[in-house]
Motif scaffolding. Structure first.
Motif, mmCIF file in Angstrom:
data_model
loop_
_atom_site.group_PDB
_atom_site.id
_atom_site.type_symbol
_atom_site.label_atom_id
_atom_site.label_comp_id
_atom_site.label_asym_id
_atom_site.label_seq_id
_atom_site.Cartn_x
_atom_site.Cartn_y
_atom_site.Cartn_z
ATOM 1 N N LEU A 239 0.847 -1.276 0.008
ATOM 2 C CA LEU A 239 -0.167 -0.180 0.040
ATOM 3 C C LEU A 239 0.768 1.428 -0.062
ATOM 4 C CD1 LEU A 239 -2.999 1.112 0.043
ATOM 5 C CD2 LEU A 239 -2.592 0.953 2.622
ATOM 6 N N SER B 262 0.515 4.265 0.778
ATOM 7 C CA SER B 262 0.509 5.298 1.897
ATOM 8 C C SER B 262 1.415 4.784 3.069
ATOM 9 C CB SER B 262 -0.861 5.708 2.158
ATOM 10 O OG SER B 262 -1.610 4.775 2.701
ATOM 11 N N LYS B 263 1.686 3.377 2.919
ATOM 12 C CA LYS B 263 2.451 2.752 3.987
ATOM 13 C C LYS B 263 4.004 2.811 3.616
ATOM 14 C CE LYS B 263 0.728 1.425 7.549
ATOM 15 N NZ LYS B 263 0.476 2.378 8.762
ATOM 16 N N PRO C 206 6.609 5.377 3.339
ATOM 17 C CA PRO C 206 7.180 6.880 3.396
ATOM 18 C C PRO C 206 8.184 7.125 2.292
ATOM 19 C CG PRO C 206 6.820 6.031 5.615
ATOM 20 C CD PRO C 206 6.669 4.881 4.671
ATOM 21 N N ALA D 228 7.406 8.907 -0.833
ATOM 22 C CA ALA D 228 6.976 10.143 -0.852
ATOM 23 C C ALA D 228 8.547 11.094 -0.543
ATOM 24 C CB ALA D 228 6.142 10.552 0.547
ATOM 25 N N GLU D 229 9.239 10.385 0.214
ATOM 26 C CA GLU D 229 10.614 11.182 0.347
ATOM 27 C C GLU D 229 11.280 11.209 -1.209
ATOM 28 O OE1 GLU D 229 11.687 8.940 4.105
ATOM 29 O OE2 GLU D 229 13.027 10.809 4.016
ATOM 30 N N THR E 285 10.160 11.025 -3.882
ATOM 31 C CA THR E 285 8.935 11.876 -4.907
ATOM 32 C C THR E 285 9.699 13.318 -4.660
ATOM 33 O OG1 THR E 285 7.109 10.554 -4.766
ATOM 34 C CG2 THR E 285 6.711 12.337 -5.538
ATOM 35 N N SER F 44 3.775 -4.327 2.802
ATOM 36 C CA SER F 44 4.141 -2.893 2.846
ATOM 37 C C SER F 44 5.659 -2.848 3.458
ATOM 38 C CB SER F 44 3.115 -2.249 3.617
ATOM 39 O OG SER F 44 1.810 -1.997 2.550
ATOM 40 N N MET G 237 16.015 20.007 2.042
ATOM 41 C CA MET G 237 15.384 19.567 0.991
ATOM 42 C C MET G 237 14.908 20.828 0.462
ATOM 43 S SD MET G 237 13.347 16.372 2.525
ATOM 44 C CE MET G 237 12.784 15.503 1.128
ATOM 45 N N PRO H 215 10.909 12.428 7.889
ATOM 46 C CA PRO H 215 9.993 11.694 6.420
ATOM 47 C C PRO H 215 8.484 12.376 6.500
ATOM 48 C CG PRO H 215 11.247 10.156 7.214
ATOM 49 C CD PRO H 215 11.391 11.152 8.209
ATOM 50 N N ALA I 106 7.662 14.864 4.070
ATOM 51 C CA ALA I 106 7.607 14.693 2.729
ATOM 52 C C ALA I 106 6.262 14.056 2.497
ATOM 53 C CB ALA I 106 8.643 13.635 2.226
ATOM 54 N N GLU I 107 5.709 12.931 3.324
ATOM 55 C CA GLU I 107 4.385 12.604 3.346
ATOM 56 C C GLU I 107 3.324 13.513 3.339
ATOM 57 O OE1 GLU I 107 5.383 9.081 6.450
ATOM 58 O OE2 GLU I 107 3.773 8.508 4.981
ATOM 59 N N MET J 160 2.955 15.509 0.210
ATOM 60 C CA MET J 160 2.236 14.747 -1.000
ATOM 61 C C MET J 160 0.732 14.941 -0.714
ATOM 62 S SD MET J 160 4.347 12.938 -3.026
ATOM 63 C CE MET J 160 3.413 11.331 -3.547
ATOM 64 N N TYR J 161 0.209 14.755 0.690
ATOM 65 C CA TYR J 161 -1.025 14.831 0.743
ATOM 66 C C TYR J 161 -1.777 16.191 0.518
ATOM 67 C CZ TYR J 161 -1.048 10.226 2.424
ATOM 68 O OH TYR J 161 -0.901 8.883 2.783
ATOM 69 N N LYS K 200 -3.847 11.770 7.494
ATOM 70 C CA LYS K 200 -3.952 10.590 7.144
ATOM 71 C C LYS K 200 -5.611 9.937 7.196
ATOM 72 C CE LYS K 200 -0.954 7.275 6.171
ATOM 73 N NZ LYS K 200 0.083 6.372 6.246
ATOM 74 N N LEU L 175 -7.348 7.229 5.259
ATOM 75 C CA LEU L 175 -6.237 6.243 5.228
ATOM 76 C C LEU L 175 -5.706 5.610 6.593
ATOM 77 C CD1 LEU L 175 -4.382 7.614 2.086
ATOM 78 C CD2 LEU L 175 -6.028 5.908 2.186
#
Lengths: 344, 344
Positions: A93, A95-96, A98, A101-102, A104, A321, B55, B98, B101-102, B105-106, B336, B341
């Motif tokens: 999954l 979203s599980k 991280p 995301a980093e 990205t 995940s 970053m 991290p 970063a997550e 994204m959201y 989330k 989520l």
């Protein structure tokens, strides 16, 4: 001992396959023909990861997130129902993980907005949606997130249709830029595994398959729904009387028979009969319905068992995940080092 | 026991302050006057976090990452040298958190590309850089990442200049959208703490302060460098002879004396003398140099001690980042959940 040996042999494969689905709805026969069947085969030949892309699903559903959250387990149940084996395929999954995301965030520094706006796949998708002037940042930049998925899992072979090739090109551009910065082969370029399977048309033969349009057959559809869908199927509008010669091209019933009926010779004869005249749509539809009921019954039953054991679905997704996060973390550390960010 | 009690009393404060610096170079007197001095004071009144934004530094240095990586510890040493106390202020490193970063994204799903392109702060920055048609995706979207920083640390009060207000507005838009989706006050809006301190001009009185232009005095500058910088300082170009009346406005020497000299009355008299004529630039520069040498000597010495103990700097950054990651993770879980989520 013998068993362990065999299973190890199966897992050691040189190419890594990544596929996935935006978790925005349960899967349908289009997914089955276009991708799921292939994945069931691929899991025996390759190391395979399947990503349930909930975060990507949100990129155009930010204001309607339950469309994503309510479908995560539906999609996992669909996978298992068609024969994806969690012992052979890692199901995870987004979203599980991280690290995705980093990655990205780091890759976003290597891609220009202009380049994203030129991406033909995204351009087409934007045109088909009603964003107006409000394209969400997450949507325009999702090819960067896909590059994170592909590289984060060290995937080398990506089953795609022709229309998805620009996405892989985008990923490989990022790979080359990062490797250039690192002056080393930190990331691996991916290759497409072009699918030879033609796209299954929708039941109405016109629109894109969509659960909300009611022009599709879901993997979990019950007998009545299947029957109703086949009865409403688009055939040859000029085939008014049984004795008229009928058209095969564009006749959804025959396209489905080609895709699902096991006896090719029988279907060949059926087509000849239809073309010559004397074969009614009611009869071809009955043949197709019986065939689809046979295909879908075991899938529906397995699906229902899984949906009644959500704890099991969650366990599979959790284990997959965790495994994927471990892998993506290793890639992330290499990418951070390429940017010099490895102080501690 | 008394000591512990006092320190607890100091830490319990209602507003949370967040500031930070892109780690793209050691800090200079402009940072000192414009922000660092204020932060040293703020740490006694508020709960304060300082983010070393490596970053964000990469968003326009993706192809030259060592500009960022080589300056992380420089910036931390600068903080400690001016009196930021890691027991009072949490100093953390963006790339070690991290959850930021997550969150980015959201949030990217709640902001349109058009909205980012309208952001006046980003617009000005883009105009001042030489991106051409190649604005990196990470750069255009960095206000989303800033929103993640601010909300991730539950920061409520952000010391900014007027020109940064659009960034906070962008953050608060995201906060409102997320809260609307959640139908709950998941995130807190932030308020600006507008700084009354005027900006320190560069030594040449014209260009923006920049280490590469050599028109600034770094916190770690040695005696010779300080002396050289003051000697080259822009004064009044019409003040050709000592006896000529001199201009105070735009005279960098006096702006610096205003900012750094402790004796206001003395500077007031000095200005009157200069305006009337009879006071040479050599004299005013000597006064300023002596003052700056006094201000910078202890800072430089402390800075040098810290730079000779990088393990200590890393330890401070590591502890601060772990604490911040814990906090940001809690916010991430809430965000989330707002998107549904929270399966596992």
């Amino acid at each position: 001992m013998q068993k362990t040996h065999t299973s190890q042999k199966e897992v050691i494969k040189s190419e890594k396959i990544l596929t996935g689905d935006r978790a925005t709805g349960p899967l349908h026969l289009g997914h089955f023909v276009g991708s799921l069947q292939q994945r069931v085969k691929l899991q025996h030949q390759y190391t395979q990861t399947i990503l349930v892309a909930d975060m990507q699903g949100l990129t155009d559903n930010g204001h309607n997130p339950q469309k994503v959250s309510s479908n995560i387990l539906n999609v996992v149940a669909d996978y298992l129902a068609v024969g994806i084996d969690p012992l052979k395929t890692t199901i995870c999954l987004q979203s599980k993980i991280p690290a995705l995301a980093e990655l990205t965030m780091y890759y976003a520094n290597l891609v220009s907005i202009a380049r994203l706006q030129r991406n033909p796949t995204v351009k087409n998708e934007i045109a088909s949606k009603s964003f107006g002037q409000s394209i969400p940042a997450g949507f325009l930049t999702y090819p960067i997130s896909q590059a994170a998925d592909i590289t984060g899992f060290n995937a080398t072979l990506i089953p795609v249709g022709e229309d998805q090739l620009p996405m892989l090109e985008q990923t490989n551009e990022i790979v080359r830029r990062l490797n250039h910065i690192a002056q080393a082969d930190v990331l691996i370029e991916c290759k497409p595994l072009l699918s030879k399977v033609s796209r299954l048309p929708s039941v109405d033969g016109k629109n894109k398959m969509s659960k909300s349009l009611g022009n599709t057959i879901m993997l979990g559809s019950n007998e009545k729904e299947i029957s109703k869908a086949v009865k409403s199927m688009y055939t040859d509008p000029m085939h008014l009387n049984i004795n008229d010669p009928g058209q095969i091209d564009g006749n959804v019933v025959f396209t489905y028979l080609d895709a699902f009926h096991e006896d090719d010779t029988y279907i060949k004869d059926l087509k000849a009969h239809y073309k010559a005249g004397g074969l009614g749509d009611g009869t071809t539809k009955k043949i197709l319905e019986s065939c689809l009921q046979d295909v879908l019954k075991p899938i529906r039953e397995r699906r229902s068992l899984y949906m009644n054991d959500k704890a099991q679905l969650i366990k599979i997704l959790k284990q997959g995940s965790e495994k994927s996060q471990e892998e993506a973390n290793q890639v992330l550390q290499k990418v951070k080092s390429a940017f010099g960010l490895n102080l501690f």
